[in-house]
Design an enzyme around this catalytic site. Structure first.
Site, PDB file in Angstrom:
ATOM      1  N   PRO A   2       0.961  -1.081  -0.311  1.00 33.58           N
ATOM      2  CG  PRO A   2       0.136  -0.906   2.166  1.00 33.58           C
ATOM      3  CD  PRO A   2       1.040  -1.856   0.785  1.00 33.58           C
ATOM      4  CD  GLU A   3       3.001   3.288  -3.958  1.00 31.50           C
ATOM      5  OE1 GLU A   3       2.912   4.484  -4.856  1.00 31.50           O
ATOM      6  OE2 GLU A   3       3.860   2.540  -4.958  1.00 31.50           O
ATOM      7  CE  LYS A  68       4.649   3.288   2.596  1.00 31.20           C
ATOM      8  NZ  LYS A  68       5.063   2.580   1.355  1.00 31.20           N
ATOM      9  CG  HIS A 117      -2.806 -14.049   5.930  1.00 28.43           C
ATOM     10  ND1 HIS A 117      -2.221 -15.105   5.977  1.00 28.43           N
ATOM     11  CD2 HIS A 117      -3.137 -15.020   4.623  1.00 28.43           C
ATOM     12  CE1 HIS A 117      -1.826 -15.507   4.859  1.00 28.43           C
ATOM     13  NE2 HIS A 117      -3.037 -15.748   4.301  1.00 28.43           N
ATOM     14  NE  ARG A 135       7.613 -11.600   2.427  1.00 26.01           N
ATOM     15  CZ  ARG A 135       8.261 -11.253   1.385  1.00 26.01           C
ATOM     16  NH1 ARG A 135       8.025 -10.504   0.888  1.00 26.01           N
ATOM     17  NH2 ARG A 135       9.124 -11.251   1.396  1.00 26.01           N
ATOM     18  NE  ARG A 288      10.403  -0.910  -5.349  1.00 19.83           N
ATOM     19  CZ  ARG A 288       9.870  -0.123  -4.424  1.00 19.83           C
ATOM     20  NH1 ARG A 288      10.814   0.374  -3.584  1.00 19.83           N
ATOM     21  NH2 ARG A 288       8.601   0.307  -4.783  1.00 19.83           N
TER      22      ARG A 288
END
Ligand SMILES: [Zn+2]
Length: 298
Positions: A2-3, A68, A117, A135, A288
């Protein structure tokens, strides 16, 4: 990952559900997530016990955002900092089955909550807030008050918010002129302005007509002005559209975040340029994937 626009959309979705809502119980299934930040972290049981007890009976006053980071403020003055990192997700499910979900799309979590999760469960008066993370790089940290959070210097290396009063064209140009290195690297390290992660970096460079691999020192005033305008156009537009997550991302009204449909270069290497029709170039920059048009971006 997510940005900023995705996190801001999530914040906007959560505020009406959580504001004034009281914490009934907290369950931490993996102590690592509340024990600190970084990739190497121990699971500390005293942190788990503290986290599970400290918000009980408290009421959410507001949720703010810095870059963020989501900052939950409680009536008592206590603060909860949430960072989703690469694969974290917050899902609120009200007793009336209203679902607000944001962050990394997780296939398994479509209908089942909690799921494999899910690592933290907040039971509130009117529903449940689930923290899911594939993760487990994300973190949720408790602070006794905002001052304690500030003193830790958590945000000291972050640049300005694109919508802040201080982020003026003059500030941007002066700050950029002091930087060395390539444009995308300078944007990605967030020291001047936050919000330009991989997606929005490529989109802003395309909008401005500037190659992301240009050395910043070689950019003239005109190019810097175009980059500034592009940031002010792209980031708010992405926020208003609910961010770029394509799958399983529902806003408070049940609609999907759809800025992804407006991406002009991100993930479009080899496809025709939106403006000139030539094939878009894909390179690696800072390891990237980076996409730009050799014809439209100079
Ligand atoms: Zn082009």
């Amino acid at each position: 990952m997510p940005e900023l626009p995705e996190v801001e959309s999530l914040r906007r979705g959560l505020v009406p559900c959580l504001k004034g809502n009281k914490i009934v119980s907290v369950q931490v299934l993996r102590a690592k997530l509340v024990s600190g930040k970084g990739t190497v972290r121990e699971s500390l049981d005293f942190k788990r016990a503290e986290f599970e007890a400290v918000f009980l009976g408290d009421e959410v006053l507001n949720i703010e955002r810095r870059a963020k980071n989501l900052i939950f403020e409680f009536k008592s003055g206590k603060v909860l900092l949430v960072h989703l990192k690469m694969t974290g997700q917050l899902v609120y499910k009200s007793k009336e089955n209203i679902i607000v979900k944001g962050g990394h799309p997780i296939q398994d979590s479509n209908s089942k909550l909690p799921n494999k999760h899910t690592y933290i469960i907040f039971e509130l008066k009117n529903g449940f807030l689930y923290y899911n993370d594939v993760r487990m790089f994300g973190y949720l940290l408790y602070y006794p008050d905002k001052l304690a959070l500030d003193l830790e210097g958590h945000f000291s290396e972050l640049g300005l918010e694109p919508d802040s009063v201080a982020f003026t064209e003059q500030f941007f140009i002066c700050a950029m002129q002091k930087k060395s290195g390539k444009l995308k690297s300078v944007f990605l390290n967030q020291e001047i302005v936050v919000g330009l992660g991989n997606i929005y970096c490529d989109e802003v460079c395309f909008e401005a007509g500037v190659r992301p691999d240009r050395v910043v020192k070689t950019l003239g005033i005109l190019k810097l002005k175009k980059l500034y305008s592009a940031i002010l156009k792209i980031i708010p537009m992405a926020i208003d559209m609910g961010g770029s997550s394509v799958a399983n991302y529902l806003l408070v009204d049940g609609s999907k975040g759809n800025y992804a449909h407006y991406h002009k270069v991100y993930l479009k290497g080899g496809k025709p340029c939106y403006i000139c029709g030539r094939e878009l170039t894909k390179i690696k920059l800072n390891s990237r994937t980076t996409v730009y048009c050799e014809n439209c971006q100079k």
